[in-house]
Design an enzyme around this catalytic site. Structure first.
Site, PDB file in Angstrom:
ATOM      1  N   LYS A   1       3.856   5.390  10.153  1.00  0.00           N
ATOM      2  CA  LYS A   1       3.924   5.680  11.589  1.00  0.00           C
ATOM      3  C   LYS A   1       4.872   6.837  11.893  1.00  0.00           C
ATOM      4  O   LYS A   1       4.798   7.444  12.952  1.00  0.00           O
ATOM      5  CB  LYS A   1       4.311   4.425  12.353  1.00  0.00           C
ATOM      6  CG  LYS A   1       3.204   3.373  12.297  1.00  0.00           C
ATOM      7  CD  LYS A   1       3.538   2.119  13.047  1.00  0.00           C
ATOM      8  CE  LYS A   1       2.348   1.163  13.096  1.00  0.00           C
ATOM      9  NZ  LYS A   1       1.999   0.623  11.762  1.00  0.00           N
TER      10      LYS A   1
HETATM   11  C1  PLP Z   1       0.631   0.237  11.450  1.00  0.00           C
HETATM   12  C2  PLP Z   1       0.365  -0.007  10.017  1.00  0.00           C
HETATM   13  C3  PLP Z   1      -0.946  -0.196   9.529  1.00  0.00           C
HETATM   14  C4  PLP Z   1      -2.166  -0.200  10.427  1.00  0.00           C
HETATM   15  O1  PLP Z   1      -2.476   1.073  10.940  1.00  0.00           O
HETATM   16  P1  PLP Z   1      -3.459   1.232  12.184  1.00  0.00           P
HETATM   17  O2  PLP Z   1      -3.427   2.657  12.539  1.00  0.00           O
HETATM   18  O3  PLP Z   1      -2.881   0.350  13.258  1.00  0.00           O
HETATM   19  O4  PLP Z   1      -4.795   0.760  11.756  1.00  0.00           O
HETATM   20  C5  PLP Z   1      -1.111  -0.391   8.164  1.00  0.00           C
HETATM   21  N1  PLP Z   1      -0.055  -0.442   7.324  1.00  0.00           N
HETATM   22  C6  PLP Z   1       1.215  -0.280   7.761  1.00  0.00           C
HETATM   23  C7  PLP Z   1       2.342  -0.376   6.783  1.00  0.00           C
HETATM   24  C8  PLP Z   1       1.469  -0.057   9.114  1.00  0.00           C
HETATM   25  O5  PLP Z   1       2.740   0.099   9.530  1.00  0.00           O
END
Ligand code: PLP
Length: 492
Positions: free
Chosen positions: A109
């Site tokens: 993120k």
């Molecule tokens: C947020 C997240 C996801 C999921 O991603 P999306 O874009 O919500 O589908 C997967 N793995 C990790 C470690 C995350 O922090």
């Protein structure tokens, strides 16, 4: 480029307006009116250049200087520890891992949340919005810290993060509690993640509260991936990962590839879909779910049904029953029919269910593959991958690897999106490796470093000796007052 609503209920707006608003006020998400296509394959040497080329056609109301400023502030050697922002590791002749966790908090993120605050600041300027923005975040762990790091010390913006007391790992708790910056606030809420999220939603929907804020010159906003400013930066790494593989001679230019993405809110994989539409030679996008298999069930049956049990899994960032960004994907799949989206999502909110017809299901089938993976298989995959390749993955990435194995083999080279560093989920990774799990999370961190012979991620290293700056513990009922108190302090 203008942005329209997935539900056909808004006039077209500029990207600055879309970013400023977050979502369509009447319900629905902003999507680009058209998807830009690159006629020439572009070869760039830096992530920053790739990001510029990918983002410029979407953010046409940003000047070259403004966009360049956002990019250079977000992606540099003090924010990311990999020179190319992401890491690419070839682990077999048919598979590479795209490591998206080289940012300040060791979560994928970061790639979006390092740049989104800069987009927000420029968007406020462009739309003449002089209010002080308060970002409210409910988090089950990862998003909170990535948002805190992204927004800390942002001019004209403050951020408040709520997480479930006792509901996050020790590493995650310390990551949030030790955040510095003059505009960051964190509270542990005596409740679970849903309570945090419901509390935040109640604050957002409280008219009297927002009227009062407005009078004081404040406004509320969120940092989640329904905001276009958070989604669009993710498109860039698909292009860049492809370029890196060409440069490493793993693939040849124009070779088709597959991307497999561990999915929760459907943001990451949607960015991959946009990359495909923009001309990147992606043959298959593979949507990998954990035991909360609502997406996998939807794609296989054509019925989205949220009336089901919710499981807490070892890949908690994928524990989601409402995948917000699916709405944007369905809008592309149904020929941009906003009325139809509107009726599906009304049905979802009243009954928890909606169904799509055969033709739309067919167009999805030609774009996506999907699968879900149960917990024991995730753990086995961590061990198997390590035994076969020497590479240690976190629990989320392991979901994607297992899904690939179940659905494949594929002719094309497949790139697995790695969304978290194994150091962030060290106890479950140790369990997966079949090793004794220490009581202390930091011991598990050290063991992983010893086994993998890689240094501990800097987001986790030294965390224990950092000063705790945030130690508020509040009840669910106190969330609104907590927010008000902070706003009153800022207003003084
Ligand atoms: C947020 C997240 C996801 C999921 O991603 P999306 O874009 O919500 O589908 C997967 N793995 C990790 C470690 C995350 O922090």
């Amino acid at each position: 480029m203008k942005y329209i609503s997935t539900r056909g209920n808004s006039a077209a707006v500029t990207s600055a307006q879309a970013i400023n608003l977050g979502m369509v006020p009447q319900g629905g998400l902003f999507v680009p009116q058209s998807i830009p296509e690159f006629s020439t394959p572009f070869i760039n040497d830096s992530y920053q250049k790739t990001a510029f080329q990918v983002l410029a056609p979407f953010l046409t109301d940003f000047s070259t200087d403004e966009l360049g400023d956002c990019i250079s502030r977000a992606y540099n050697s003090s924010t990311f520890d990999a020179p190319s922002v992401l890491g690419i590791k070839k682990i077999s002749s048919k598979m590479s891992v795209m490591e998206l966790w080289h940012g300040p908090t060791a979560a994928f993120k970061d790639v979006a949340l390092q740049i989104m605050p800069h987009f927000m600041q420029y968007s406020k300027q462009k739309t003449g919005n002089k209010r002080h923005t308060v970002i409210l975040v409910a988090t089950s762990g990862d998003t909170g810290k990535a948002a805190l790091e992204g927004f800390k010390n942002s001019e004209g913006i403050s951020i408040i993060v709520f997480y479930p007391h006792g509901g996050v790992s020790e590493v995650q708790r310390l990551q949030m509690a030790t955040t510095d910056g003059s505009n960051t606030y964190v509270a542990a809420v005596k409740g679970n993640f849903d309570d945090c999220q419901t509390g935040v939603k109640q604050i957002f929907s409280d008219r009297e509260f927002s009227t009062n804020l407005d009078k004081k010159g404040f406004e509320l906003s969120s940092a989640n991936s329904i905001n276009w400013g958070r989604l669009c930066p993710q498109i860039a790494y698909y292009f860049h990962a492809y370029r890196m593989l060409v440069k490493d001679s793993v693939i040849k230019e124009n070779d088709p590839v597959n991307f497999c993405v561990p999915t929760g809110n459907f943001g990451n994989i949607l960015a991959g879909y946009y990359a495909k539409m923009m001309g990147l030679p992606i043959r298959r996008l593979i949507c990998a779910s954990n035991k909360n298999r609502i997406l996998s069930d939807f794609f296989s049956t054509g019925t989205y049904d949220r009336n089901r049990d919710f499981f807490k899994t070892i890949s908690p960032s994928m524990d989601i029953l409402i995948s917000s960004n699916l709405e944007r994907f369905l809008f592309e799949m149904n020929g941009k029919n906003g009325d139809q989206i509107n009726s599906w999502y009304s049905s979802l909110s009243t009954t928890g269910v909606f169904s799509i017809d055969k033709a739309i299901k067919q167009s999805i089938d030609s774009t996506l593959l999907y699968g879900w993976v149960d917990e024991p298989e995730v753990l086995n995959t961590i061990r198997e991958t390590f035994d076969q390749t020497g590479y240690i993955t976190d629990t989320h990435t392991a979901v994607a690897m297992a899904a690939c194995k179940n659905i494949g083999p594929f002719d094309e080279h497949t790139i697995v999106a790695s969304t978290a560093s194994p150091y962030k989920f060290s106890c479950d990774v140790m369990r997966g490796l079949g090793r004794a799990v220490p009581d202390d999370e930091f011991e598990a961190v050290q063991s992983i470093s010893d086994i993998s012979k890689t240094p501990v991620h800097r987001a986790v290293l030294g965390l224990r000796s950092k000063t705790v700056r945030h130690n508020a513990v509040i009840t669910i009922d106190q969330m609104k007052n907590f927010t008000t108190d902070i706003i009153n302090t800022i207003a003084q």
